[in-house]
Structures are given as structure tokens and as C-alpha cells.
Design an enzyme around this catalytic site. Structure first.
Site, PDB file in Angstrom:
ATOM      1  CD  GLU A  40      13.716 -21.077 -17.474  1.00  0.00           C
ATOM      2  OE1 GLU A  40      12.475 -21.360 -17.244  1.00  0.00           O
ATOM      3  OE2 GLU A  40      14.673 -21.932 -17.251  1.00  0.00           O
ATOM      4  CE  LYS A 112       9.776 -24.376 -17.871  1.00  0.00           C
ATOM      5  NZ  LYS A 112      10.823 -23.586 -16.716  1.00  0.00           N
ATOM      6  CB  CYS A 149      13.953 -24.389 -18.660  1.00  0.00           C
ATOM      7  SG  CYS A 149      15.135 -25.170 -17.157  1.00  0.00           S
TER       8      CYS A 149
END
Length: 290
Positions: A40, A112, A149
Site C-alpha cells: 500500500e 479503498k 489494507c
């Protein structure tokens, strides 16, 4: 299918870090990797440790960054997952994974969806939640369920990707602990992180890949000492079997061979998707059931 996981640290500045990344991608290509997965926000330090409007400048070269990594994918003839800080407009930014085909074209991207806000992980200050949904990305190596994540803690995200035909779940990640935490607390955190993702593999009968960073990065605001990223990048198989797990410190490029047919075999043995009682799942659309 042979995939490569690149676990690395931040090397002082963007230029040095990118050079190291490119060297590792070349290594992956020489070892026969067809898919290369980066961590990331791999180009920069993990800037979300503090709230600083100057850090938005890190996204100003997003379009050029996309062009650069497209050329890297084309040069090495690999499908490449790059995690970038996307400037969509003034005051509107995303934490975005771009998937490049081996010819350098863009296969797709994912913004995300789940954005954390914790000490030294002040991502809500920087990132607008994604608006592209949970959509697998079709590539020459298969249909990839790319998430990022904090998304990895949500079984719903993994499930939707699986229901839409993802053949593998991939999580570029930046997660670590504080040096001042007790050893037992560090172990609890790491085991929880590994455990939730192993569950995604089992529940969906899919390979799950996470690529984390390593190294210590100080908190420039001095509010905290900083984060020591714990590495432990891994590949779990469709029954939760550990196929590969890195250590907590080493920079590495590891190639792992996956047999996509195994997912079909496991789903025939354990038909979780068949037995889901979807007519009773509407409560999942609620925030909480009082």
C-alpha cells in the site's frame, strides 16, 4: 500461475524507493512471475501518521505515476498492482490501487472503501471513501479481487468480490505496531490480522494474498514515536493453508505458484456458497440491530 509479492521499506525518498521497487520487479520477471503485487502506498513514506495539508502534494503527480508504472508493467511483461495516492480534484483524494496489464494498459482500478482513523493512521483526513464498489478486475492472469489494507477486516468485502467471480483476493497493506506496545499485545494484533484473512480464504474457497511493508517510520509530528511495519506478507490457500509467509523485517521479492483449479476443488468439497441462506441476510444492510 506464478505471482510475486514485493515486501519492502521506504528508502528515504520517492526516487530511491521506486528504484528498489523496479529492481525487485525485474527479479520477479526473471523468476517467471506473471503477476506482481506491491504494498500500500509503496512509493512514499506512510504519511498518514499525522494530519498535514502539505502531504496532499504527494498526489500531485498521480497521472505521471500511472504512466510510469504502466511502462514498468509493459517493460517486464507482467500484470502489476500498484497502490497510489490519487488526486481526483482539488480537495478530493483517494487511496487507489491501479492494475496494469502486461502491455501497459490499465485493466482497472479500485479505490479503498473502508478508511481508518486511529492514532498514526489518520487516513480519513486524506482519503475520500471509494465509490467504485467491490468490483473484480479482469486481467490476462485471471479475475482479481483487489482490496486495500483496512478493507481486509471486513468479511463482506471479501464475500462480494468472491460472489462476483474473483479468483484471488489481494490486499496491498501498510500495517504495523508501536515499539512501546508489550510483546503480548503485538502478538495479539498480528495474529488477529493473519486470522481474519485466513478466514476469508476458507469462507470463500479462494487464495488470499497480502503484501505489507517493513521498516520503522517516525511520526514527523512527534505526537507518537512512529510505526514499525510488521511485514509478514503472506499467501493462504483456499482451505486456509499457509503457502508462504514472510518475516517481520526483510525486504524481499518472493514468487509463489498458485493452482487456480484448487479453488474449484475446494468449493466442491465445501460448498459454502451453495448453502448460504441469502433470504435471511437482509439484516446485514443495517448498521446495528437494536
Amino acid at each position: 500461475m506464478k505471482i510475486a509479492l514485493i515486501q519492502q521499506k521506504f528508502h528515504e525518498n520517492k526516487e530511491k524507493t521506486i528504484k528498489k521497487t523496479c529492481d525487485l520487479i525485474t527479479k520477479a520477471r526473471k523468476e517467471g512471475a506473471k503477476l506482481v503485487c506491491l504494498g500500500e502506498l509503496h512509493q512514499s513514506e506512510y504519511f498518514c501518521q499525522s494530519e498535514n495539508v502539505a502531504n496532499f502534494d504527494l498526489a500531485k503527480d498521480y497521472e505521471n505515476d500511472v504512466k510510469f508504472w504502466a511502462q514498468v508493467a509493459k517493460k517486464n511483461e507482467v500484470v502489476l498492482i500498484a497502490s497510489l495516492f490519487e488526486k481526483r480534484s482539488a480537495g478530493l483524494y483517494h487511496n487507489t490501487a491501479v492494475v496494469f496489464e502486461k502491455d501497459g494498459s490499465i485493466a482497472g482500478k479500485y479505490r479503498k472503501m473502508h478508511i481508518p482513523d486511529d492514532p498514526c493512521f489518520y487516513e480519513k483526513f486524506y482519503f475520500t471513501p471509494g465509490d467504485l464498489g467491490f468490483e473484480p478486475i479482469d486481467t490476462s492472469v485471471g479475475r482479481l479481487g483487489v482490496l486495500i489494507c483496512w478493507d481486509q477486516w471486513y468479511p463482506e468485502a471479501a464475500r462480494i468480490m468472491a460472489l462476483k467471480g474473483a479468483e484471488i483476493l489481494i490486499y496491498p497493506t501498510a500495517i504495523g505496531w508501536f515499539d512501546e506496545d508489550e510483546k503480548v499485545e503485538k502478538e495479539r494484533q498480528l495474529n488477529a490480522w493473519l486470522g481474519i484473512q485466513k478466514a476469508h480464504a476458507i469462507a470463500n474457497g479462494l487464495y488470499v494474498v497480502a503484501v505489507n511493508r517493513v521498516g520503522f517510520e517516525e511520526d514527523k509530528s512527534r505526537a507518537q514515536k512512529g510505526i514499525r511495519f510488521w511485514g509478514n506478507s503472506f499467501v493462504y490457500g483456499p482451505q486456509g493453508e499457509e503457502i508462504f509467509k514472510a518475516d517481520s523485517k526483510s525486504e524481499l521479492c518472493v514468487c509463489v505458484e498458485l493452482d487456480k483449479k484448487r479453488s474449484e476443488d475446494v468449493r466442491r468439497w465445501w460448498p459454502f456458497l451453495r448453502d448460504r441462506r441469502i433470504e435471511f441476510f437482509k439484516d446485514l444492510e443495517k448498521r446495528y440491530i437494536d
